[in-house]
Design an enzyme around this catalytic site. Structure first.
Site, mmCIF file in Angstrom:
data_model
loop_
_atom_site.group_PDB
_atom_site.id
_atom_site.type_symbol
_atom_site.label_atom_id
_atom_site.label_comp_id
_atom_site.label_asym_id
_atom_site.label_seq_id
_atom_site.Cartn_x
_atom_site.Cartn_y
_atom_site.Cartn_z
ATOM 1 N N LYS A 68 0.818 -1.286 -0.082
ATOM 2 C CA LYS A 68 -0.197 -0.028 0.056
ATOM 3 C C LYS A 68 0.731 1.205 -0.001
ATOM 4 O O LYS A 68 0.357 2.309 -0.622
ATOM 5 C CB LYS A 68 -0.990 0.130 1.054
ATOM 6 C CG LYS A 68 -1.996 -0.920 1.244
ATOM 7 C CD LYS A 68 -2.865 -1.006 2.334
ATOM 8 C CE LYS A 68 -4.011 -2.060 2.309
ATOM 9 N NZ LYS A 68 -5.065 -1.703 3.615
ATOM 10 N N ASP A 104 -10.473 2.869 2.315
ATOM 11 C CA ASP A 104 -10.576 2.206 3.836
ATOM 12 C C ASP A 104 -11.527 3.605 4.487
ATOM 13 O O ASP A 104 -12.432 2.965 5.366
ATOM 14 C CB ASP A 104 -9.396 2.006 4.491
ATOM 15 C CG ASP A 104 -8.991 0.711 4.086
ATOM 16 O OD1 ASP A 104 -9.750 -0.091 3.649
ATOM 17 O OD2 ASP A 104 -7.804 0.221 4.341
HETATM 18 P P1 NAP Z 1 -0.968 -2.017 12.179
HETATM 19 O O1 NAP Z 1 -0.636 -0.978 11.172
HETATM 20 O O2 NAP Z 1 -0.001 -3.060 12.415
HETATM 21 O O3 NAP Z 1 -1.451 -1.116 13.647
HETATM 22 C C1 NAP Z 1 -1.830 -1.861 14.667
HETATM 23 C C2 NAP Z 1 -2.196 -1.157 15.924
HETATM 24 O O4 NAP Z 1 -2.667 -1.663 17.021
HETATM 25 C C3 NAP Z 1 -0.685 -0.539 16.508
HETATM 26 O O5 NAP Z 1 -1.332 0.895 17.111
HETATM 27 C C4 NAP Z 1 -0.355 -1.229 17.824
HETATM 28 O O6 NAP Z 1 -0.049 -0.701 18.885
HETATM 29 C C5 NAP Z 1 -2.073 -1.781 18.018
HETATM 30 N N1 NAP Z 1 -1.949 -3.167 18.769
HETATM 31 C C6 NAP Z 1 -1.414 -4.280 18.268
HETATM 32 N N2 NAP Z 1 -1.709 -5.207 19.035
HETATM 33 C C7 NAP Z 1 -2.226 -4.749 20.020
HETATM 34 C C8 NAP Z 1 -2.631 -5.340 21.357
HETATM 35 N N3 NAP Z 1 -2.423 -6.522 21.596
HETATM 36 N N4 NAP Z 1 -3.119 -4.418 22.223
HETATM 37 C C9 NAP Z 1 -3.025 -3.203 22.136
HETATM 38 N N5 NAP Z 1 -2.666 -2.566 20.984
HETATM 39 C C10 NAP Z 1 -2.431 -3.301 20.002
HETATM 40 O O7 NAP Z 1 -2.101 -2.711 11.423
HETATM 41 P P2 NAP Z 1 -3.446 -2.213 10.810
HETATM 42 O O8 NAP Z 1 -3.120 -2.329 9.314
HETATM 43 O O9 NAP Z 1 -3.557 -0.663 11.214
HETATM 44 O O10 NAP Z 1 -4.548 -3.205 10.957
HETATM 45 C C11 NAP Z 1 -5.235 -3.402 12.188
HETATM 46 C C12 NAP Z 1 -6.479 -4.218 12.052
HETATM 47 O O11 NAP Z 1 -7.409 -3.724 11.260
HETATM 48 C C13 NAP Z 1 -5.940 -5.501 11.434
HETATM 49 O O12 NAP Z 1 -6.452 -6.678 12.319
HETATM 50 C C14 NAP Z 1 -6.702 -5.603 10.078
HETATM 51 O O13 NAP Z 1 -7.148 -6.782 9.754
HETATM 52 C C15 NAP Z 1 -7.746 -4.823 10.357
HETATM 53 N N6 NAP Z 1 -8.321 -3.978 9.170
HETATM 54 C C16 NAP Z 1 -9.680 -4.094 8.967
HETATM 55 C C17 NAP Z 1 -10.330 -3.619 7.791
HETATM 56 C C18 NAP Z 1 -11.663 -3.684 7.383
HETATM 57 O O14 NAP Z 1 -11.898 -3.516 6.231
HETATM 58 N N7 NAP Z 1 -12.400 -4.248 8.199
HETATM 59 C C19 NAP Z 1 -9.346 -2.782 6.968
HETATM 60 C C20 NAP Z 1 -8.020 -2.598 7.250
HETATM 61 C C21 NAP Z 1 -7.469 -3.295 8.459
HETATM 62 P P3 NAP Z 1 1.657 -0.170 18.830
HETATM 63 O O15 NAP Z 1 1.823 1.061 17.945
HETATM 64 O O16 NAP Z 1 1.798 0.006 20.380
HETATM 65 O O17 NAP Z 1 2.289 -1.488 18.168
#
Ligand code: NAP
Length: 281
Positions: A68, A104
Site C-alpha cells: 500500500k 478504507d
Molecule cells: P498496524 O498498522 O500493524 O497497527 C496495529 C495497531 O494496533 C498499532 O497501533 C498497535 O500498537 C496496536 N496493537 C496491536 N496489538 C495490540 C494489542 N495486543 N494491544 C493493544 N494494541 C495493539 O495494523 P493495521 O494495518 O492498522 O490493521 C489493524 C487491524 O485492522 C487488522 O486486524 C486488520 O485486519 C484490520 N483491518 C480491517 C479492515 C476492514 O475492512 N474491516 C481494513 C483494514 C484493516 P503499537 O503502536 O503499540 O504497536
C-alpha cells in the site's frame, strides 16, 4: 486495454483475500463480462507489476499488504483520502495516468451509515484505539465527517502523538492507561487494533465507563463478534462489526473498473459471513 475489463487484488501473501469473492459476486449479479483475480506479487516485483498495469494488463485493482505504501509512492496522482492516509489500496488507469485512492475511510463510514443510520447525529467525543495504518483511515474519515474531539489511544504513545500531529487540532493522543477516563463521555468507540482477532490477545479496555447511548465498532471481522463487541452488547450498547467496512471499501473500485456502482446486499454479506465461519470453525 483488454476488451474484457480485468481487475485484481495484489499482495504478498494473497491467498487469504476475500476481494475475489466480493467482486466475483458483483460481476455475476450485474451479468458483466469481466474478471477479478488475486495475484501474489513479491515486494521486489511490485514496480514491474505496475509497469504492466500502465501497459494495459488490467483496468485497475486493489493493493494490500505489503504494497500500500509503495502504491502510494508510485501512483501518478492520488485523491485526498490517499494523501491524508499515506497509503493507496485502489488503483486505476485514466489515459496514461495511474491514479491511486484509499477507500478504507469511505468503507468505514459507509458501514456505520448502513448499519446504524443516524449514528453521527450527535458529534460528541470519539475514542479510537490504535495508531497503525487502519487507524489513519478511520481518523481521516471521522475528521471529514465533522467530529471535533477525536482521542487516539495507543499502546505506544509516541505513535498516537505522531498521528495527532499529522491530522491536526481536533485530534489528541493518549496512552492505554487513560482509556477508562476518556470513555466516560465518548459517543463512539472504535477499535482499529488487531487485538481480539482469532489468535490475538484481547484489549485491556472496559466498556463499563461508556455512556449508555454510546456506539461501539470494531474493524476486526474475524470473528464477527469480537470480545470487545460482545462486552458492549452485553452491556446493552449499540454495536457494528467490521465486515461491512471490508464490503463497502470495495464499492468505489468496482465502479471504476467495471462501470457499475454495486450495492452491499444482504446476500453478499451472508456469503462472506459463511466464508469467515468456514475458516473459523
Ligand atoms: P498496524 O498498522 O500493524 O497497527 C496495529 C495497531 O494496533 C498499532 O497501533 C498497535 O500498537 C496496536 N496493537 C496491536 N496489538 C495490540 C494489542 N495486543 N494491544 C493493544 N494494541 C495493539 O495494523 P493495521 O494495518 O492498522 O490493521 C489493524 C487491524 O485492522 C487488522 O486486524 C486488520 O485486519 C484490520 N483491518 C480491517 C479492515 C476492514 O475492512 N474491516 C481494513 C483494514 C484493516 P503499537 O503502536 O503499540 O504497536
Amino acid at each position: 486495454m483488454p476488451e474484457t475489463p480485468r481487475g485484481f487484488v495484489c499482495g504478498h501473501p494473497i491467498a487469504h483475500s476475500r476481494s475475489p469473492l466480493i467482486h466475483g459476486y458483483w460481476l455475476r449479479q450485474h451479468g458483466l463480462a469481466g474478471s477479478y483475480t488475486a495475484i501474489d506479487v513479491e515486494p521486489g516485483a511490485f514496480p514491474a507489476f505496475l509497469d504492466r498495469l500502465r501497459a494495459g494488463s488490467h483496468r485497475g485493482g486493489n493493493v494490500t499488504i505489503p504494497h500500500k505504501e509503495a502504491a502510494f509512492a508510485l501512483a501518478d496522482r492520488k485523491d485526498a483520502a490517499a494523501e491524508a492516509i499515506g497509503a493507496v489500496n485502489t488503483l486505476w488507469m485514466e489515459g496514461d495516468t495511474l491514479f491511486g485512492s484509499n477507500t478504507d475511510a469511505y468503507g468505514f463510514i459507509a458501514n456505520l451509515d448502513d448499519r446504524q443510520p443516524g449514528w453521527d447525529a450527535r458529534k460528541g467525543p470519539v475514542v479510537v484505539l490504535g495508531a497503525g495504518g487502519a487507524a489513519r483511515a478511520v481518523l481521516f474519515a471521522l475528521g471529514e465527517r465533522g467530529f471535533t474531539d477525536i482521542r487516539i489511544v495507543n499502546r505506544t504513545l509516541d505513535r498516537a502523538k505522531a498521528l495527532a500531529d499529522h491530522f491536526g487540532g481536533c485530534f489528541s493522543a493518549h496512552g492505554l492507561d487513560t482509556a477508562a477516563e476518556l470513555l466516560r463521555d465518548a459517543t463512539l468507540l472504535v477499535n482499529t487494533t488487531p487485538a481480539g482477532m482469532h489468535g490475538q490477545a484481547e484489549l485491556p479496555i472496559d466498556v463499563d465507563s461508556l455512556p449508555d447511548d454510546a456506539l461501539v465498532t470494531d474493524i476486526v471481522y474475524v470473528p464477527l463478534q469480537t470480545p470487545l463487541l460482545a462486552a458492549a452488547a452485553k452491556r446493552g450498547l449499540r454495536t457494528v462489526d467490521g465486515l461491512g467496512m471490508l464490503l463497502h471499501q470495495a464499492v468505489p473500485g468496482f465502479e471504476r473498473w467495471f462501470g457499475v456502482r454495486p450495492a452491499v446486499t444482504p446476500e453478499l454479506r451472508a456469503m462472506i459471513e459463511a466464508d469467515i465461519e468456514a475458516i473459523s470453525s
